[in-house]
Scaffold this active site. Structure first.
Site, PDB file in Angstrom:
ATOM      1  N   HIS A 148       0.825  -1.211   0.000  1.00 28.77           N
ATOM      2  CA  HIS A 148       0.000   0.000   0.000  1.00 28.77           C
ATOM      3  C   HIS A 148       0.856   1.256   0.000  1.00 28.77           C
ATOM      4  O   HIS A 148       2.095   1.196   0.060  1.00 28.77           O
ATOM      5  CB  HIS A 148      -0.955   0.003   1.201  1.00 28.77           C
ATOM      6  CG  HIS A 148      -0.276  -0.031   2.545  1.00 28.77           C
ATOM      7  ND1 HIS A 148       0.456   1.011   3.044  1.00 28.77           N
ATOM      8  CD2 HIS A 148      -0.252  -0.995   3.508  1.00 28.77           C
ATOM      9  CE1 HIS A 148       0.916   0.711   4.243  1.00 28.77           C
ATOM     10  NE2 HIS A 148       0.505  -0.511   4.545  1.00 28.77           N
ATOM     11  N   CYS A 156       3.129  -4.638   6.763  1.00 26.98           N
ATOM     12  CA  CYS A 156       2.895  -4.557   5.324  1.00 26.98           C
ATOM     13  C   CYS A 156       4.153  -4.089   4.586  1.00 26.98           C
ATOM     14  O   CYS A 156       5.165  -3.766   5.187  1.00 26.98           O
ATOM     15  CB  CYS A 156       1.751  -3.590   5.042  1.00 26.98           C
ATOM     16  SG  CYS A 156       0.186  -4.084   5.794  1.00 26.98           S
TER      17      CYS A 156
END
Length: 432
Positions: A148, A156
């Site tokens: 992202h 992440c």
């Protein structure tokens, strides 16, 4: 407008608690989700024999901090079309073990259109598909693991916003061209002989050797490998007999590989073995920190839970040394920015203010007492000085105040002479 603001506030509040959790609120895709690839990349695609909507594949390398996008050419093989530095990834080298361990996953994952999120609270995002069949078979847990934007990560792979716009566009265009899913290969490092030699003593080495088989298959064929799981391990480019399947937790079927691939892999492995032996005798950079299995993952997960509850914890998660010693950086403490965390932080501030007020009051009382004692001492010293001064005045008479002896003698003699003169005068008057 009010609804959007409210939704944004909810997303921001959730980010601190759940790391990479995505908003489920439906909305129209924002404009940046439809942004087209730069003309320079489109021109390079043409030069390499790629169509704009051709299938893609992604490779991630933690140590090199890199995301690569590979795209299929008209001959069916893939070639690299773009490479991006990762803005931030979470954890250490090594796989993800459990929810909350803040580890960015390693392994082979699949992204489908439903995993693309144009409304992400992190600008744009796509879920990499963790946990996959391998992770589930090995009891590994976690959710909402993304690639992202927003350059913020709690497990992440985070890019900056312009980078994720391009990466997202590659996936979007490939899906529009008919690709039903694309593969993400996430590695701790480029799996060269030199790097494998560097990490040969690491607890994660056997896991990485397994990933390397898939890495090698792609290096040989330049086609994303067929990935299956059996006996709780990855297998690549294996064809199971008709009527049999790969059971992630069950025994592997008597599968086979195409002969051409077996020959190519054998040749590739021979060169690798020679390079690995040579690397053992070479000076290579020191290994980077790696996660030491489920025990360290559990430590970090517990820290994450306490942090999410708003408890005051170390700013950085604990880590585990190879000798089993737990290392915590206690010089920096803090709380997660959540409603509960802010409430508990306010209580902390209230207690700190009360403690400071009590300390200041105690200091003021002590200072007043000391001043009073000093004044008593000063008065006592003054009285003692006065008393000592009077005693000295009585005991010691100044010379100028003492009666001189000589003048007294002179006075007596003077009186005698006067009497004698008067006597003589009287005798003269009366014929004496």
């Amino acid at each position: 407008m009010f609804a959007k603001l409210a939704r944004s506030a909810l997303v921001i509040a959730a980010l601190g608690v759940a790391g990479c959790t995505e908003s489920s609120v439906q909305d129209f895709a924002p404009q940046h989700a439809n942004k087209q690839l730069p003309a320079k990349i489109i021109a390079e695609m043409r030069a390499k024999g790629m169509n704009k909507n051709a299938p893609i594949m992604a490779r991630i390398f933690k140590e090199e901090n890199t995301v690569e996008i590979w795209k299929q050419k008209t001959n069916g093989r893939y070639d690299i079309i773009a490479s991006y530095p990762i803005c931030k990834w979470s954890g250490k080298l090594g796989p993800k073990f459990t929810e909350g361990d803040r580890q960015a996953p390693e392994g082979f994952y699949t992204v489908r259109p439903s995993q693309m999120n144009p409304r992400s609270g992190y600008h744009l995002a796509f879920n990499i598909g963790y946990p996959n069949a391998y992770d589930r078979a090995n009891g590994r847990t976690g959710s909402n693991l993304m690639v992202h934007g927003a350059c913020s990560s709690s497990g992440c792979y985070s890019m900056n916003d312009p980078q994720i716009e391009e990466i997202y566009a590659f996936g979007r265009d490939a899906f529009q061209g008919g690709q039903t899913e694309f593969q993400i290969q996430a590695f701790p490092f480029r799996m060269t002989a030199a790097n494998m030699a560097r990490y040969r003593n690491d607890p994660n080495y056997e896991f990485w050797k397994m990933l390397k088989v898939g890495y090698d298959n792609f290096e040989i064929t330049k086609v994303p490998p067929k990935v299956d799981v059996c006996e709780k391990r990855y297998v690549f480019n294996q064809v199971a007999p008709e009527g049999t399947t790969f059971n992630p937790s069950g025994a592997c079927p008597a599968s086979a590989q195409p002969d051409a691939l077996k020959v190519a892999y054998s040749q590739y492995q021979s060169k690798y073995d020679a390079a690995f032996a040579s690397a053992l005798n070479s000076s290579n950079p020191a290994p980077k920190p790696t996660i030491l299995g489920t025990k360290e993952a559990a430590l970090v997960a517990d820290w994450s839970k306490r942090r999410a509850r708003g408890e005051r914890v170390t700013m950085d998660p604990p880590s585990l040394k190879s000798d089993g010693t737990v290392v915590e950086t206690t010089t920096r403490m803090g709380r997660i920015d959540s409603p509960l965390g802010r409430k508990m932080a306010a209580l902390d501030a209230e207690k700190a203010a009360a403690k400071k007020a009590a300390e200041e009051k105690a200091q003021a009382v002590a200072a007043a007492k000391a001043a009073k004692e000093a004044e008593k001492q000063r008065i006592a010293e003054e009285k003692a000085a006065k008393k000592a001064g009077k005693a000295n005045a009585i005991a010691v008479v100044p010379p100028e105040q003492a009666a001189p002896q000589e003048p007294v003698t002179q006075t007596a003699s003077s009186d005698g002479n006067m009497v004698s003169k008067v006597r003589k005068r009287l005798l003269g008057l009366f014929g004496g």
